[in-house]
Design a protein around this motif. Structure first.
Motif, PDB file in Angstrom:
ATOM      1  N   ILE A  46      -4.463   2.000  -3.196  1.00  0.00           N
ATOM      2  CA  ILE A  46      -3.447   1.111  -3.596  1.00  0.00           C
ATOM      3  C   ILE A  46      -2.906   0.549  -2.398  1.00  0.00           C
ATOM      4  N   LYS A  47      -2.718  -0.827  -2.470  1.00  0.00           N
ATOM      5  CA  LYS A  47      -2.073  -1.558  -1.467  1.00  0.00           C
ATOM      6  C   LYS A  47      -0.598  -2.046  -2.008  1.00  0.00           C
ATOM      7  N   TYR A  48       0.563  -1.373  -1.324  1.00  0.00           N
ATOM      8  CA  TYR A  48       1.870  -1.949  -1.884  1.00  0.00           C
ATOM      9  C   TYR A  48       2.049  -3.349  -1.093  1.00  0.00           C
ATOM     10  N   ASN A  49       3.187  -3.836  -1.643  1.00  0.00           N
ATOM     11  CA  ASN A  49       3.795  -4.998  -0.908  1.00  0.00           C
ATOM     12  C   ASN A  49       4.723  -4.724   0.356  1.00  0.00           C
ATOM     13  N   GLU A  50       5.001  -3.441   0.425  1.00  0.00           N
ATOM     14  CA  GLU A  50       5.886  -2.882   1.498  1.00  0.00           C
ATOM     15  C   GLU A  50       5.553  -1.670   1.894  1.00  0.00           C
ATOM     16  N   THR A  51       6.075  -1.295   2.810  1.00  0.00           N
ATOM     17  CA  THR A  51       5.948   0.261   3.374  1.00  0.00           C
ATOM     18  C   THR A  51       6.635   1.250   2.403  1.00  0.00           C
ATOM     19  N   VAL A  52       5.925   2.151   2.062  1.00  0.00           N
ATOM     20  CA  VAL A  52       6.470   3.098   1.139  1.00  0.00           C
ATOM     21  C   VAL A  52       6.624   4.577   2.151  1.00  0.00           C
ATOM     22  N   THR A  53       7.530   5.328   1.602  1.00  0.00           N
ATOM     23  CA  THR A  53       7.716   6.719   2.182  1.00  0.00           C
ATOM     24  C   THR A  53       7.242   7.878   1.234  1.00  0.00           C
ATOM     25  N   LYS A  54       7.048   7.381  -0.024  1.00  0.00           N
ATOM     26  CA  LYS A  54       6.537   8.558  -0.974  1.00  0.00           C
ATOM     27  C   LYS A  54       5.595   7.797  -1.743  1.00  0.00           C
ATOM     28  N   SER A  55       4.331   8.331  -2.052  1.00  0.00           N
ATOM     29  CA  SER A  55       3.257   7.981  -2.998  1.00  0.00           C
ATOM     30  C   SER A  55       2.810   9.176  -3.749  1.00  0.00           C
ATOM     31  N   GLN A  73      -5.023   6.863   8.182  1.00  0.00           N
ATOM     32  CA  GLN A  73      -4.713   8.206   8.756  1.00  0.00           C
ATOM     33  C   GLN A  73      -4.632   9.302   7.700  1.00  0.00           C
ATOM     34  N   THR A  74      -5.374  10.356   7.938  1.00  0.00           N
ATOM     35  CA  THR A  74      -5.380  11.299   6.787  1.00  0.00           C
ATOM     36  C   THR A  74      -3.984  12.060   6.892  1.00  0.00           C
ATOM     37  N   ILE A  75      -3.464  12.382   5.660  1.00  0.00           N
ATOM     38  CA  ILE A  75      -2.116  12.890   5.640  1.00  0.00           C
ATOM     39  C   ILE A  75      -2.419  14.286   4.556  1.00  0.00           C
ATOM     40  N   GLU A  76      -1.486  15.094   4.772  1.00  0.00           N
ATOM     41  CA  GLU A  76      -1.302  16.264   4.024  1.00  0.00           C
ATOM     42  C   GLU A  76      -0.454  16.025   2.624  1.00  0.00           C
ATOM     43  N   CYS A  77      -0.770  16.429   1.435  1.00  0.00           N
ATOM     44  CA  CYS A  77      -0.034  15.930   0.041  1.00  0.00           C
ATOM     45  C   CYS A  77      -0.081  17.288  -0.525  1.00  0.00           C
ATOM     46  N   ALA A  78       0.907  17.568  -1.372  1.00  0.00           N
ATOM     47  CA  ALA A  78       1.171  18.687  -2.304  1.00  0.00           C
ATOM     48  C   ALA A  78       0.311  18.239  -3.392  1.00  0.00           C
ATOM     49  N   ILE A  79      -0.406  19.325  -4.116  1.00  0.00           N
ATOM     50  CA  ILE A  79      -1.027  19.270  -5.246  1.00  0.00           C
ATOM     51  C   ILE A  79      -0.511  20.083  -6.225  1.00  0.00           C
ATOM     52  N   LYS A  80      -0.197  19.519  -7.398  1.00  0.00           N
ATOM     53  CA  LYS A  80       0.574  20.420  -8.456  1.00  0.00           C
ATOM     54  C   LYS A  80      -0.037  20.318  -9.540  1.00  0.00           C
ATOM     55  N   ARG A  81      -0.706  21.467 -10.254  1.00  0.00           N
ATOM     56  CA  ARG A  81      -1.227  21.360 -11.440  1.00  0.00           C
ATOM     57  C   ARG A  81      -0.334  22.031 -12.912  1.00  0.00           C
ATOM     58  N   GLU A  82      -0.510  21.124 -13.559  1.00  0.00           N
ATOM     59  CA  GLU A  82       0.136  21.545 -14.841  1.00  0.00           C
ATOM     60  C   GLU A  82      -0.654  20.671 -16.021  1.00  0.00           C
ATOM     61  N   LEU A  83      -0.243  19.866 -16.727  1.00  0.00           N
ATOM     62  CA  LEU A  83      -0.814  19.402 -17.865  1.00  0.00           C
ATOM     63  C   LEU A  83      -2.297  18.546 -17.317  1.00  0.00           C
ATOM     64  N   GLY A  84      -2.309  18.267 -15.871  1.00  0.00           N
ATOM     65  CA  GLY A  84      -3.193  17.453 -15.172  1.00  0.00           C
ATOM     66  C   GLY A  84      -3.084  17.896 -13.825  1.00  0.00           C
ATOM     67  N   THR A  85      -3.174  17.062 -12.851  1.00  0.00           N
ATOM     68  CA  THR A  85      -3.031  17.079 -11.604  1.00  0.00           C
ATOM     69  C   THR A  85      -1.968  16.070 -10.968  1.00  0.00           C
ATOM     70  N   LEU A  86      -0.887  16.339 -10.244  1.00  0.00           N
ATOM     71  CA  LEU A  86      -0.255  15.747  -9.689  1.00  0.00           C
ATOM     72  C   LEU A  86      -0.627  15.753  -8.084  1.00  0.00           C
ATOM     73  N   ILE A  87      -0.518  14.720  -7.366  1.00  0.00           N
ATOM     74  CA  ILE A  87      -0.886  14.659  -5.902  1.00  0.00           C
ATOM     75  C   ILE A  87       0.501  13.946  -5.472  1.00  0.00           C
ATOM     76  N   VAL A  88       1.343  14.701  -4.567  1.00  0.00           N
ATOM     77  CA  VAL A  88       2.432  14.391  -4.147  1.00  0.00           C
ATOM     78  C   VAL A  88       2.455  14.157  -2.639  1.00  0.00           C
ATOM     79  N   ASP A  90       4.715  12.897   0.592  1.00  0.00           N
ATOM     80  CA  ASP A  90       6.104  12.749   0.920  1.00  0.00           C
ATOM     81  C   ASP A  90       6.116  12.433   2.383  1.00  0.00           C
ATOM     82  N   ASN A  91       7.203  11.729   2.861  1.00  0.00           N
ATOM     83  CA  ASN A  91       7.206  11.453   4.351  1.00  0.00           C
ATOM     84  C   ASN A  91       6.344  10.588   5.100  1.00  0.00           C
ATOM     85  N   ILE A  92       5.790   9.732   4.175  1.00  0.00           N
ATOM     86  CA  ILE A  92       4.742   8.918   4.787  1.00  0.00           C
ATOM     87  C   ILE A  92       5.256   7.394   5.065  1.00  0.00           C
TER      88      ILE A  92
END
Length: 106
Positions: A46-55, A73-88, A90-92
């Motif tokens: 995903i290429k955004y039109n501007e810098t994002v701090t969260k995806s 650059q490899t980053i650490e993201c939180a993985i939340k599993r409920e109905l499916g999987t949410l990859i969060v 932050d602070n990017i």
């Protein structure tokens, strides 16, 4: 484009929901490789039109082997599993995000 490819593209569009936090997406590329064991390897760029701090990225499936890169650059993201999987992620501070994972049970 054959019927199988068209159907797979439609399913992908419905199964994966990026949350851009008010940023406009300039480009979104998805590559899926189907495996003999019933899993599927996914790469979502995903290429955004501007810098994002969260995806965030939601998948209506259980996923494993999650890897996320922000501006190559490899980053650490939180993985939340409920109905499916949410990859969060932050602070990017990036405008290019690459999500890679293996989906199960699609």
């Amino acid at each position: 484009m054959n019927t199988k490819t068209a159907l797979l593209s439609l399913v992908v569009a419905m199964l994966f929901i990026p949350i851009a936090h008010a940023a406009t997406i300039r480009n979104w590329d998805t590559e899926i490789s189907l495996n003999d064991d019933g899993t599927a390897d996914h790469s979502i760029y995903i290429k955004y039109n501007e810098t994002v701090t969260k995806s965030d990225y939601f998948v209506f499936s259980v996923v494993s082997d999650v890897s996320v890169k922000a501006d190559n650059q490899t980053i650490e993201c939180a993985i939340k599993r409920e109905l499916g999987t949410l990859i969060v992620c932050d602070n990017i501070n990036a405008d290019n995000i690459l999500y890679e994972f293996k989906a199960h049970g699609l």
